[in-house]
Motif scaffolding. Structure first.
Motif, short mmCIF file in Angstrom:
data_model
loop_
_atom_site.label_atom_id
_atom_site.label_comp_id
_atom_site.label_asym_id
_atom_site.label_seq_id
_atom_site.Cartn_x
_atom_site.Cartn_y
_atom_site.Cartn_z
N VAL A 41 47.99 48.28 36.78
CA VAL A 41 49.46 48.31 36.75
C VAL A 41 50.04 47.09 37.46
O VAL A 41 50.98 46.44 36.97
N TRP A 42 49.47 46.77 38.63
CA TRP A 42 49.94 45.60 39.39
C TRP A 42 49.77 44.32 38.58
O TRP A 42 50.68 43.50 38.49
N ALA A 43 48.62 44.14 37.96
CA ALA A 43 48.36 42.92 37.20
C ALA A 43 49.23 42.84 35.95
O ALA A 43 49.61 41.75 35.52
N LEU A 44 49.54 44.00 35.34
CA LEU A 44 50.37 44.00 34.14
C LEU A 44 51.84 43.77 34.46
O LEU A 44 52.53 43.02 33.77
N LEU A 45 52.35 44.40 35.54
CA LEU A 45 53.77 44.29 35.86
C LEU A 45 54.09 43.00 36.60
O LEU A 45 55.18 42.44 36.43
N PHE A 46 53.18 42.53 37.42
CA PHE A 46 53.43 41.32 38.23
C PHE A 46 52.25 40.36 38.09
O PHE A 46 51.53 40.10 39.07
N PRO A 47 52.03 39.83 36.90
CA PRO A 47 50.83 39.02 36.67
C PRO A 47 50.75 37.78 37.54
O PRO A 47 49.68 37.44 38.06
N LEU A 48 51.86 37.07 37.73
CA LEU A 48 51.82 35.86 38.54
C LEU A 48 51.55 36.18 40.00
O LEU A 48 50.75 35.49 40.66
N SER A 49 52.20 37.21 40.50
CA SER A 49 51.98 37.63 41.89
C SER A 49 50.55 38.09 42.09
O SER A 49 49.90 37.73 43.08
N ALA A 50 50.04 38.88 41.15
CA ALA A 50 48.67 39.39 41.28
C ALA A 50 47.67 38.25 41.28
O ALA A 50 46.74 38.21 42.10
N GLY A 51 47.84 37.32 40.37
CA GLY A 51 46.92 36.19 40.31
C GLY A 51 46.94 35.36 41.58
O GLY A 51 45.89 34.95 42.09
N ASP A 52 48.14 35.13 42.13
CA ASP A 52 48.28 34.33 43.34
C ASP A 52 47.67 35.04 44.55
O ASP A 52 46.95 34.43 45.36
N VAL A 53 47.96 36.34 44.70
CA VAL A 53 47.44 37.10 45.85
C VAL A 53 45.91 37.18 45.80
O VAL A 53 45.23 36.99 46.81
N LEU A 54 45.36 37.46 44.63
CA LEU A 54 43.90 37.54 44.49
C LEU A 54 43.26 36.20 44.83
O LEU A 54 42.21 36.16 45.48
N SER A 55 43.87 35.11 44.40
CA SER A 55 43.33 33.78 44.67
C SER A 55 43.32 33.48 46.16
O SER A 55 42.31 32.99 46.71
N ARG A 56 44.42 33.77 46.84
CA ARG A 56 44.49 33.49 48.27
C ARG A 56 43.56 34.39 49.08
O ARG A 56 42.92 33.94 50.05
N LEU A 57 43.47 35.66 48.69
CA LEU A 57 42.58 36.58 49.40
C LEU A 57 41.12 36.17 49.21
O LEU A 57 40.33 36.19 50.16
N ASN A 58 40.79 35.75 48.01
CA ASN A 58 39.43 35.31 47.74
C ASN A 58 39.08 34.07 48.57
O ASN A 58 37.99 33.99 49.15
N ALA A 59 40.00 33.13 48.65
CA ALA A 59 39.75 31.92 49.43
C ALA A 59 39.54 32.25 50.91
O ALA A 59 38.66 31.68 51.57
N GLY A 60 40.33 33.18 51.44
CA GLY A 60 40.19 33.58 52.84
C GLY A 60 38.85 34.24 53.12
O GLY A 60 38.20 33.96 54.13
N LEU A 61 38.44 35.12 52.21
CA LEU A 61 37.15 35.81 52.41
C LEU A 61 35.98 34.84 52.32
O LEU A 61 35.02 34.95 53.09
N LEU A 62 36.05 33.90 51.38
CA LEU A 62 34.96 32.93 51.26
C LEU A 62 34.85 32.07 52.50
O LEU A 62 33.74 31.69 52.91
N HIS A 63 35.97 31.74 53.12
CA HIS A 63 35.94 30.92 54.33
C HIS A 63 35.15 31.61 55.43
O HIS A 63 34.47 30.94 56.23
#
Length: 581
Positions: A41-63
């Motif tokens: 639902v989050w990805a369908l309703l707010f695709p740009l926000s979802a993509g951005d949040v997932l990207s930033r969270l992934n970068a933080g975890l990898l660090h």
């Protein structure tokens, strides 16, 4: 005194006796569905926000966790080497005495290969060596020039690492742990069973539910990434065969053409529809027959490259690369770089991505491997599920990737393969090797192979998710398989839209979801080591009791009704047996 009491096996997963969720654990089923549905639902309703949040969270975890991913996979590989070599563990059978394998060796390997790798191999057998030929640690450190003959050795070293013994060890750690408890102790075929030597009865409550839910979420995200890459390549292949413009976003001439969103979604619906039909038919029919077909078609495609490609170049590359990989195996197992360096950035985007992908896939493939491996010994399981698939993968990378690289080295391709999109490099290579008419025929074969690999991966994932939710039951309701097929379809579609038609959001979500299960897998290794040691003590205890009973039985004063045997085991491993009346 060493404890040789019976192992804890009283796993109790409460399932519903009636209603829609009859036979399923309600907490596991509902929390899993709600979690994934919220992501959809989050990805369908707010695709740009979802993509951005997932990207930033992934970068933080990898660090923070990049080095952890690398080191823990090295631990998995060396752990399996140890349990296979040690006689007392290697000869143990995944089952009772007299149990024989359910499937023939051919079908066993075919199902294992199709579920564990098929789609990734179709995409990366050509793309991975080419990509690493342009960028790998040796090139970054300035030791060799990119796209040079000297860069081939290091390109294949890391290609073999990403799809070799290290990678398959991830699957087999999970599969071995699950199979051991399921078939030697008659415990449920579910994730929590593998942690009982450490946590015992605590796994009958919320802790056990959390472990199983983590397995389901990781499985869903791992399968989602695989299907995402697969449908992208399926669209590329269909475009090569049929030429339908709507399948591709052709760009403005300055960007590499890629599959269109509509092309991806149509292909996704087709694949998932067939997957649900196969999952409803079960492992013994749909999955087995499709897996056998996959293996046959794979051999045909490999044969095409062997005949029309650069076989001599490929074979020499295979031999030298294999020896180089073995020579660097210990170093590669634990070679982690800091994220502040260029090497660390490369490792996070390449090796860590692969390890997260394999870890996310491991609950699904591991449980599936366990499901089809009853009756085999631990040593047979490790050799059959780590060494043999790795050698086949190496052959694919050497033959397909070697043919593509040789075309570039000879100047025939003139960058056509290097510049093709990730999922189109296979078809770009085939178009240079074959005549137009033969290219059409082989492309159709490749499209069918991609489709069957996708269906096999998706239907196996659906079956595994239902098995976990049903507390380890193999025979689950057809309706729930259909529902999970629909949820998985919606998840992949939503994350494709969140990624703007690309696969970035899918990759980010997968790496995030894999991390918690990586910790679960580390605990599974510790649990299995403890279980194997305790079972070894129990075996020795049984042998001593039998020997003592036989010796005393020969005595003229033997009275079996009044004989008490006491086993004494010191902390140093010394054994003793006393007899009292």
């Amino acid at each position: 005194m060493a404890d040789v009491s019976p192992p804890f096996t009283d796993i109790e997963i409460e399932t519903r006796d009636n209603g829609f969720y009859e036979g399923y654990s309600l907490p596991i089923a509902l929390i899993s569905k709600i979690s994934i549905s919220l992501l959809v639902v989050w990805a369908l309703l707010f695709p740009l926000s979802a993509g951005d949040v997932l990207s930033r969270l992934n970068a933080g975890l990898l660090h923070v966790f990049n080095s952890f991913y690398v080191v823990i996979v090295g631990v998995f590989a060396w752990f399996l080497i140890a349990v296979a070599i040690i006689p007392s563990s290697g000869r143990r059978r995944l089952g009772r005495d007299g149990d024989t394998p359910e499937f023939s060796t051919f079908s066993w390997f075919a199902m294992m290969f199709g579920a564990g790798l098929g789609v990734g191999l179709m995409v990366y057998a050509t793309a991975e060596p080419l990509g690493l030929w342009a960028q790998n640690p040796e090139i970054i450190q300035g030791n060799v020039e990119p796209l040079s003959p000297e860069a081939l050795q290091s390109a294949y070293r890391y290609s073999f690492m990403h799809y070799g013994f290290h990678a398959w060890s991830i699957y087999v750690v999970t599969g071995l742990c699950l199979a051991y408890y399921a078939y030697t102790r008659d415990m449920p075929l579910t994730i929590r069973s593998a942690l009982t030597p450490i946590f015992g009865a605590a796994l009958n409550g919320p802790l056990g539910h959390i472990v199983d839910i983590l397995g389901i979420v990781a499985t869903i995200l791992g399968v989602a990434v695989t299907i995402g890459y697969g449908v992208s390549q399926l669209v590329e292949g269909a475009y090569a065969v049929f030429g339908y413009q709507w399948l591709m976003a052709l760009g403005d001439g300055t960007t590499v053409p890629r599959p269109s969103v509509i092309g991806l979604l149509v292909s996704l619906v087709l694949v998932m529809g067939l997957s649900v039909l196969s999952a409803v038919s079960g492992v013994g029919r749909g999955v087995k027959y499709l897996s056998n077909l996959n293996l046959i078609l794979s051999c045909i495609l490999l044969g095409v490259f062997a005949v029309f490609g650069s076989l001599a170049f490929a074979m020499s590359t295979y031999a030298s690369a294999f020896l180089d990989y073995l020579g660097h195996f210990p170093v590669l197992s634990f070679e982690a770089y800091g994220m502040e360096t260029e090497l660390g950035q490369w490792q996070a985007g390449a090796t860590t991505f692969y390890w997260a992908w394999w870890i996310a896939f491991s609950p699904f493939v591991g449980l599936f491997l366990a499901r089809i491996s009853k009756g085999r010994t631990i040593r047979e399981f490790v050799l059959g599920a780590v060494v043999v698939p790795s050698l086949v993968c190496f052959a694919w990378f050497a033959v397909l990737g070697g043919s593509a690289i040789d075309l570039e080295l000879q100047g025939i391709a003139q960058g056509a393969v290097l510049e093709a999109s990730l999922t189109n490099k296979l078809f770009a290579t085939l178009s240079l090797l074959l005549s137009d008419s033969l290219f059409q025929v082989v492309s159709i074969l490749a499209v069918v192979l991609i489709l069957t690999f996708l269906v096999t991966s998706a239907d196996s994932g659906i079956l595994v998710m239902n098995t976990i939710m049903a507390g380890g039951a193999v025979d689950t309701g057809a309706l729930h398989r259909i529902i999970w097929g629909a949820i998985l379809t919606l998840l992949i579609a939503a994350l494709i839209l969140a990624g703007g038609g690309g696969l970035g959001a899918l990759q980010d979500a997968m790496i995030i979801g894999a991390l918690p299960f990586a910790f679960v897998m580390a605990l599974m290794c510790a649990s299995l080591a403890k279980a194997l040691y305790r079972d070894h003590l129990r075996d020795k205890a049984g042998e001593l009791v039998e020997e003592g009973f036989a010796n005393d039985r020969n005595s003229s004063n033997f009275d079996p009704a009044n004989t008490t045997w006491t086993l004494v085991i010191s902390s140093t491993g010394n054994w003793g047996l006393s007899c009292g009346r």
